[in-house]
Design a protein around this motif. Sequence first.
Motif, PDB file in Angstrom:
ATOM      1  N   CYS A   1       0.858  -1.184   0.000  1.00  0.00           N
ATOM      2  CA  CYS A   1       0.000   0.000   0.000  1.00  0.00           C
ATOM      3  C   CYS A   1       0.895   1.235   0.000  1.00  0.00           C
ATOM      4  N   VAL A   2       0.301   2.390  -0.242  1.00  0.00           N
ATOM      5  CA  VAL A   2       1.052   3.642  -0.326  1.00  0.00           C
ATOM      6  C   VAL A   2       0.586   4.575   0.777  1.00  0.00           C
ATOM      7  N   MET A   3       1.564   5.063   1.561  1.00  0.00           N
ATOM      8  CA  MET A   3       1.277   6.039   2.609  1.00  0.00           C
ATOM      9  C   MET A   3       1.490   7.441   2.062  1.00  0.00           C
ATOM     10  N   ALA A   4       0.576   8.307   2.366  1.00  0.00           N
ATOM     11  CA  ALA A   4       0.688   9.707   1.930  1.00  0.00           C
ATOM     12  C   ALA A   4       0.873  10.615   3.143  1.00  0.00           C
ATOM     13  N   ASP A   5       1.250  11.840   2.852  1.00  0.00           N
ATOM     14  CA  ASP A   5       1.313  12.898   3.867  1.00  0.00           C
ATOM     15  C   ASP A   5       2.345  12.652   4.943  1.00  0.00           C
ATOM     16  N   LEU A   6       3.464  12.031   4.600  1.00  0.00           N
ATOM     17  CA  LEU A   6       4.551  11.982   5.567  1.00  0.00           C
ATOM     18  C   LEU A   6       5.201  13.363   5.660  1.00  0.00           C
ATOM     19  N   ARG A   7       5.651  13.748   6.818  1.00  0.00           N
ATOM     20  CA  ARG A   7       6.247  15.058   7.017  1.00  0.00           C
ATOM     21  C   ARG A   7       7.736  15.014   6.689  1.00  0.00           C
ATOM     22  N   CYS A   8       8.196  16.057   6.146  1.00  0.00           N
ATOM     23  CA  CYS A   8       9.616  16.115   5.846  1.00  0.00           C
ATOM     24  C   CYS A   8      10.420  16.307   7.131  1.00  0.00           C
TER      25      CYS A   8
END
Length: 344
Positions: free
Chosen positions: A303-310
Amino acid sequence: MECGADSITLTWVASSSAVFYIATATDDAGVVRTCNAMANECKISGLRCSSNYTAFVIATNLKCNSSKSEIVSVETAPCPPSHIEATLNCTTNSALIVWQGDHSMASYTATMVDASGGLLSCSTTRNNCTVTSLKCGQLYAVTVAHHDGICPSMPSKPVSMESVPCGPANVQTRVNCVTGTLAVSWNASKRAEAYSAVIAGGNGQREYCNTTQTNCTFNTLTCGKEYMVTVMSVNGTCVSMPSKPVSVREVPCVPTNVTAVRTCGASSVAVSWAGGLGARTFTAVALGGSGHRTECSSNLTNCVMADLRCGEVYVVSVMAVDVSCSSLMSRAVGLATGDWHEFS
């Protein structure tokens, strides 16, 4: 005259001016039994079975007795059979009943009566017969009587016999999602002394739990596998038919080989894994050092995780999920600015 097992009933035509009557019966050994009556019949009791008696009646008006009536000969009913044995066939749930008796008798009847009064029987001219279609979970009283063509005997002294126990009802299963322990419970079966719970996996392997209680616990099952659970009741001689099978699935296996790869220039991470037998879906979780959490779910192995913080360092792990339970989290992998490594 009417015969009975230990009695005879004499009847006669009433005599004028008689106040009452005295009936007398004498056996071959000279033992005398009598009865008195004001009517025109009398029952003489306490007689021996299978014995010949001579009987007569006299009338009295309390001053004088009449002469003896016509003398009649009568044989009391045959003695009941002896040495009764009842043997249960566990496979057919039938009873073979055997006895000792006089082979000159016209017929024998074996009777089985349960606690509620339900009656089963078989008849024969031999010294054994089989009673079929017994009810499960019953304690039967077994007697045998025979008939010489004139009078039936009294029933023999009863012997007891238990039928096959009934199979347990209401079998229920519960999996502990943390430990993977499977608990099985059921209702008590009438006249059961013990129980045997059986779980069978798809590879034909079986595990057993024998107990006198109405529950059992299995601790060594394989994660993710489906099992069929049955329970049988046991008494001193027989095992019941199995209960209706119940299907249960163990806690899903923990996913393995987790990888997390960040796409350069994007805030999304592709997570993949292997294993997870028994899972319907999977949930991947990323937890940042600052406490930020994000996740994705899939019924595939990625699956693909979105919205990880830099600028965050995340640990990523995956758990397998089914209808009832979730697995433990997989071994975590670390992810920071595009690089990932496995934490030990």
